[in-house]
Design a protein around this motif. Structure first.
Motif, PDB file in Angstrom:
ATOM      1  N   ASN A  51      -6.823  22.168   2.107  1.00  0.00           N
ATOM      2  CA  ASN A  51      -6.751  22.212   0.642  1.00  0.00           C
ATOM      3  C   ASN A  51      -5.911  21.054   0.103  1.00  0.00           C
ATOM      4  OD1 ASN A  51      -8.414  24.441   0.189  1.00  0.00           O
ATOM      5  ND2 ASN A  51      -6.725  25.901   0.297  1.00  0.00           N
ATOM      6  N   THR A  52      -6.185  19.879   0.627  1.00  0.00           N
ATOM      7  CA  THR A  52      -5.396  18.702   0.318  1.00  0.00           C
ATOM      8  C   THR A  52      -6.304  17.534  -0.043  1.00  0.00           C
ATOM      9  OG1 THR A  52      -3.641  19.402   1.829  1.00  0.00           O
ATOM     10  CG2 THR A  52      -3.666  17.085   1.195  1.00  0.00           C
ATOM     11  N   MET A  53      -5.874  16.716  -0.995  1.00  0.00           N
ATOM     12  CA  MET A  53      -6.569  15.467  -1.262  1.00  0.00           C
ATOM     13  C   MET A  53      -5.586  14.314  -1.192  1.00  0.00           C
ATOM     14  SD  MET A  53      -7.421  14.938  -5.285  1.00  0.00           S
ATOM     15  CE  MET A  53      -6.173  15.046  -6.565  1.00  0.00           C
ATOM     16  N   TYR A  54      -6.149  13.110  -1.062  1.00  0.00           N
ATOM     17  CA  TYR A  54      -5.348  11.921  -0.853  1.00  0.00           C
ATOM     18  C   TYR A  54      -5.816  10.800  -1.771  1.00  0.00           C
ATOM     19  CZ  TYR A  54      -4.505  14.494   3.459  1.00  0.00           C
ATOM     20  OH  TYR A  54      -4.194  15.476   4.368  1.00  0.00           O
ATOM     21  N   LEU A  55      -4.918   9.891  -2.043  1.00  0.00           N
ATOM     22  CA  LEU A  55      -5.257   8.661  -2.740  1.00  0.00           C
ATOM     23  C   LEU A  55      -4.640   7.507  -1.971  1.00  0.00           C
ATOM     24  CD1 LEU A  55      -6.699   7.526  -5.292  1.00  0.00           C
ATOM     25  CD2 LEU A  55      -4.434   7.461  -6.375  1.00  0.00           C
ATOM     26  N   GLN A  56      -5.477   6.754  -1.273  1.00  0.00           N
ATOM     27  CA  GLN A  56      -5.032   5.559  -0.579  1.00  0.00           C
ATOM     28  C   GLN A  56      -5.052   4.403  -1.555  1.00  0.00           C
ATOM     29  OE1 GLN A  56      -3.956   5.117   2.725  1.00  0.00           O
ATOM     30  NE2 GLN A  56      -3.388   3.099   1.919  1.00  0.00           N
ATOM     31  N   MET A  57      -3.912   3.774  -1.769  1.00  0.00           N
ATOM     32  CA  MET A  57      -3.768   2.707  -2.741  1.00  0.00           C
ATOM     33  C   MET A  57      -3.406   1.421  -2.016  1.00  0.00           C
ATOM     34  SD  MET A  57      -1.761   4.684  -5.843  1.00  0.00           S
ATOM     35  CE  MET A  57      -0.254   4.856  -4.885  1.00  0.00           C
ATOM     36  N   ASN A  58      -4.289   0.447  -2.078  1.00  0.00           N
ATOM     37  CA  ASN A  58      -4.084  -0.850  -1.446  1.00  0.00           C
ATOM     38  C   ASN A  58      -4.015  -1.937  -2.505  1.00  0.00           C
ATOM     39  OD1 ASN A  58      -4.299   0.341   1.149  1.00  0.00           O
ATOM     40  ND2 ASN A  58      -6.539   0.106   1.117  1.00  0.00           N
ATOM     41  N   SER A  87       0.821  -1.205   0.000  1.00  0.00           N
ATOM     42  CA  SER A  87       0.000   0.000   0.000  1.00  0.00           C
ATOM     43  C   SER A  87       0.854   1.254   0.000  1.00  0.00           C
ATOM     44  CB  SER A  87      -0.907   0.032   1.240  1.00  0.00           C
ATOM     45  OG  SER A  87      -1.803  -1.059   1.266  1.00  0.00           O
ATOM     46  N   LEU A  88       0.293   2.322  -0.555  1.00  0.00           N
ATOM     47  CA  LEU A  88       0.870   3.659  -0.502  1.00  0.00           C
ATOM     48  C   LEU A  88      -0.266   4.661  -0.363  1.00  0.00           C
ATOM     49  CD1 LEU A  88       3.542   3.690  -3.366  1.00  0.00           C
ATOM     50  CD2 LEU A  88       4.024   3.840  -0.923  1.00  0.00           C
ATOM     51  N   ARG A  89       0.036   5.810   0.234  1.00  0.00           N
ATOM     52  CA  ARG A  89      -0.915   6.905   0.267  1.00  0.00           C
ATOM     53  C   ARG A  89      -0.284   8.141  -0.350  1.00  0.00           C
ATOM     54  NH1 ARG A  89      -4.157  10.262   4.982  1.00  0.00           N
ATOM     55  NH2 ARG A  89      -2.054  11.080   5.366  1.00  0.00           N
ATOM     56  N   LEU A  90      -0.896   8.639  -1.412  1.00  0.00           N
ATOM     57  CA  LEU A  90      -0.454   9.854  -2.069  1.00  0.00           C
ATOM     58  C   LEU A  90      -1.210  11.050  -1.518  1.00  0.00           C
ATOM     59  CD1 LEU A  90      -0.388   8.706  -5.814  1.00  0.00           C
ATOM     60  CD2 LEU A  90       1.359   8.388  -4.038  1.00  0.00           C
ATOM     61  N   SER A  91      -0.560  12.199  -1.497  1.00  0.00           N
ATOM     62  CA  SER A  91      -1.221  13.426  -1.110  1.00  0.00           C
ATOM     63  C   SER A  91      -0.973  14.498  -2.156  1.00  0.00           C
ATOM     64  CB  SER A  91      -0.751  13.907   0.267  1.00  0.00           C
ATOM     65  OG  SER A  91       0.625  14.240   0.245  1.00  0.00           O
ATOM     66  N   CYS A  92      -1.888  15.459  -2.225  1.00  0.00           N
ATOM     67  CA  CYS A  92      -1.780  16.592  -3.131  1.00  0.00           C
ATOM     68  C   CYS A  92      -2.224  17.827  -2.374  1.00  0.00           C
ATOM     69  CB  CYS A  92      -2.650  16.377  -4.367  1.00  0.00           C
ATOM     70  SG  CYS A  92      -2.796  17.835  -5.425  1.00  0.00           S
ATOM     71  N   ALA A  93      -1.330  18.775  -2.201  1.00  0.00           N
ATOM     72  CA  ALA A  93      -1.619  19.999  -1.470  1.00  0.00           C
ATOM     73  C   ALA A  93      -1.649  21.192  -2.419  1.00  0.00           C
ATOM     74  CB  ALA A  93      -0.581  20.224  -0.381  1.00  0.00           C
ATOM     75  N   ALA A  94      -2.715  21.975  -2.332  1.00  0.00           N
ATOM     76  CA  ALA A  94      -2.844  23.196  -3.118  1.00  0.00           C
ATOM     77  C   ALA A  94      -2.448  24.392  -2.272  1.00  0.00           C
ATOM     78  CB  ALA A  94      -4.272  23.367  -3.615  1.00  0.00           C
ATOM     79  N   SER A  95      -1.694  25.307  -2.854  1.00  0.00           N
ATOM     80  CA  SER A  95      -1.281  26.511  -2.143  1.00  0.00           C
ATOM     81  C   SER A  95      -1.454  27.726  -3.043  1.00  0.00           C
ATOM     82  CB  SER A  95       0.172  26.403  -1.679  1.00  0.00           C
ATOM     83  OG  SER A  95       1.054  26.295  -2.783  1.00  0.00           O
ATOM     84  N   GLY A  96      -1.511  28.902  -2.415  1.00  0.00           N
ATOM     85  CA  GLY A  96      -1.692  30.137  -3.143  1.00  0.00           C
ATOM     86  C   GLY A  96      -2.960  30.846  -2.722  1.00  0.00           C
ATOM     87  N   ILE A  97      -3.272  31.948  -3.418  1.00  0.00           N
ATOM     88  CA  ILE A  97      -4.483  32.707  -3.120  1.00  0.00           C
ATOM     89  C   ILE A  97      -5.634  32.084  -3.896  1.00  0.00           C
ATOM     90  CG2 ILE A  97      -5.565  34.965  -3.169  1.00  0.00           C
ATOM     91  CD1 ILE A  97      -2.756  36.184  -3.094  1.00  0.00           C
TER      92      ILE A  97
END
Length: 122
Positions: A76-83, A17-27
């Motif tokens: 402001n973050t999303m994740y993808l849990q991969m099993n 398994s792995l967990r990916l994250s994606c963080a958005a930044s800025g105005i």
């Protein structure tokens, strides 16, 4: 400047398994849909999973039952849990989002992260 940054990729054995994250930044005024895409060598980029601002989700048939997409609005973050990862999941995974940026007006704009490598060994 608005940016999307992925993290969490790496090398894992089949079945792991792995967990990916994606963080958005800025105005940012708002983030509408957020998506995970992936692209394997020699193949076209494909949509893996999608989540709306209301939390509705969709998955590619190849990952249903194995991957879970989620988002944390406060961060402001999303994740993808991969099993139950398979060698065919090996690809660069990209974060994608439709974001309303005040300086550009009310229409959402499409943003992409730089990608994170996922390698699944057999």
């Amino acid at each position: 400047q608005v940016q999307l940054v992925e993290s969490g990729g790496g090398l894992v054995q089949a079945g792991g398994s792995l967990r990916l994250s994606c963080a958005a930044s800025g105005i940012i005024f708002s983030i509408n849909a957020m998506n995970w895409y992936r692209q394997a060598p020699g193949k076209q980029r494909e949509l893996v999973a999608a989540i709306t601002s209301g939390g509705s989700t969709n998955y590619a048939d190849s990952v249903k039952g194995r991957f879970t997409i989620s988002r944390d609005s406060a961060k402001n973050t999303m994740y993808l849990q991969m099993n139950s990862l398979k060698p065919e999941d090996t690809a660069v995974y990209y974060c994608n989002a439709a974001i309303v940026v005040p300086m550009y007006g009310p229409s959402p704009r499409n943003y992409w992260g730089q990608g994170t490598q996922v390698t699944v060994s057999s």
